[in-house]
Design an enzyme around this catalytic site. Structure first.
Site, short mmCIF file in Angstrom:
data_model
loop_
_atom_site.label_atom_id
_atom_site.label_comp_id
_atom_site.label_asym_id
_atom_site.label_seq_id
_atom_site.Cartn_x
_atom_site.Cartn_y
_atom_site.Cartn_z
N TYR A 1 -0.36 -0.42 10.55
CA TYR A 1 -0.39 -0.71 8.93
C TYR A 1 0.86 -0.19 8.30
CZ TYR A 1 -3.31 -0.33 4.93
OH TYR A 1 -3.44 -0.97 3.26
N SER B 1 0.63 -1.63 0.42
CA SER B 1 0.39 0.16 -0.10
C SER B 1 0.86 1.43 -0.16
CB SER B 1 -1.51 -0.45 1.38
OG SER B 1 -1.28 0.93 0.97
#
Length: 330
Positions: free
Chosen positions: A188, A162
């Protein structure tokens, strides 16, 4: 530059941010190819499964929820399911062994499953859930499937990362937030940086076995289950902040979102494109190799230095072996 290292810079693929996975696959024939797609029954993973299977590949999708998997996959040809939970080491081993028992080669492994910005949760070993699911689970799965990847003689591994990696590097001293306050976005980001470092080291070690690895930013895609734990105010891209911890002006622009069909394009491109033959170990976005940018870059695109640092990649690899108790037979 070492000729064995792929340059982290665009190659003018002919595709772009709006390209769909269907456009990438074109008339490529994948009959005879065997593929595993984790997370392959939801979001961009489901679209990746659909595109590869419709091109003739035999696709195996590991699922945690059989009912949801069957509902999503029953209408797609050439797809089989099996059970697996990335937070359960025994489940990973059992899934991998069942596949190895088939004696089939594994031509493409797409590690697409993931969780994002979850409340603090831990697996049975005490590892933070995002690090456990997004990185350690896929590390163990890839290690267990290594004999099948070797057998394919030209396999590719795609790690779905990501652009959130730009928010935090890996904290090797406390990756599981045992001694620092838990921050769901830093957790994350750490796991997504780990995905990129994993592909970098895997490619370095695996190229002599003709296994190449890539990491991917699929784009901002609102129509997936990845953000199921997010409150409404969290369901927007995290801003890059300046030295005063204030959002930069460049982040005030409206974010550009992609469809699921566009989001799956880079994963599919890394899995099948002949333009990537002989290449690997790079972070890709918008259906091309991404640009390497400085740590203080205010760009929303590009890959940050800590995610493509060979020393950090090797350090993470050793930590991952220690945490999982699994060693690659390379």
């Amino acid at each position: 530059m070492n000729e064995n290292i792929t340059a982290q810079s665009p190659i003018q693929s002919g595709f772009g941010a709006d390209t769909t996975a269907k456009e990438v696959i074109g008339d490529i024939d994948l009959r005879g190819k065997v593929v595993i797609v984790t997370g392959g029954y939801s979001g961009i993973g489901l679209e990746t499964t659909r595109i590869l299977a419709n091109a003739g590949a035999s696709v195996l999708v590991p699922v945690r929820n059989v009912e949801k998997g069957r509902e999503a996959l029953d209408c797609i040809p050439n797809v089989l399911m099996d059970t697996m939970d990335l937070m359960d080491p025994a489940s990973i081993d059992a899934f991998a062994q069942r596949f190895l028992d088939t004696k089939k080669p594994l031509h493409i492994l797409v590690n697409s499953a993931g969780v994002m910005a979850t409340p603090l949760r831990r697996d049975s070993r005490g590892y933070e859930s995002q690090f456990s699911t997004n990185h350690l689970g896929h590390f163990q799965l890839t290690a267990r499937l290594w004999p099948a990847l070797q057998q394919a003689n030209g396999a590719r591994v795609v790690a779905v990362s990501s652009r959130a990696h730009r928010l935090a590097s890996s904290d090797f001293k406390d990756p599981n937030f045992e001694h620092r306050e838990y921050d769901k976005w830093k957790a994350y980001a750490q796991s997504k940086s780990a995905n990129i470092l994993f592909a970098l080291e895997l490619d370095k070690l695996g190229k002599t076995e003709h296994v190449r690895a890539f990491s991917v930013h699929p784009g901002l895609i609102p129509d997936t289950a990845l953000g199921r734990d997010l409150a409404e105010e969290d369901a927007v891209p995290r801003p890059i902040k300046d030295e005063n911890n204030e959002p930069t002006v460049s982040n005030q622009t409206k974010p550009k979102f992609k469809t699921v069909e566009q989001g799956a394009s880079t994963s599919v491109w890394c899995a099948v494109s002949e333009r990537l033959n002989g290449l690997g170990g790079v972070y890709c976005e918008d259906t091309d190799i991404a640009e390497a940018v400085p740590a203080d870059s205010l760009k929303e695109s590009g890959v940050r230095p800590w995610a493509i640092d060979p020393e950090l990649a090797n350090r993470l690899w050793k930590l991952s072996e220690e945490y999982t108790g699994v060693n690659f037979k390379i």
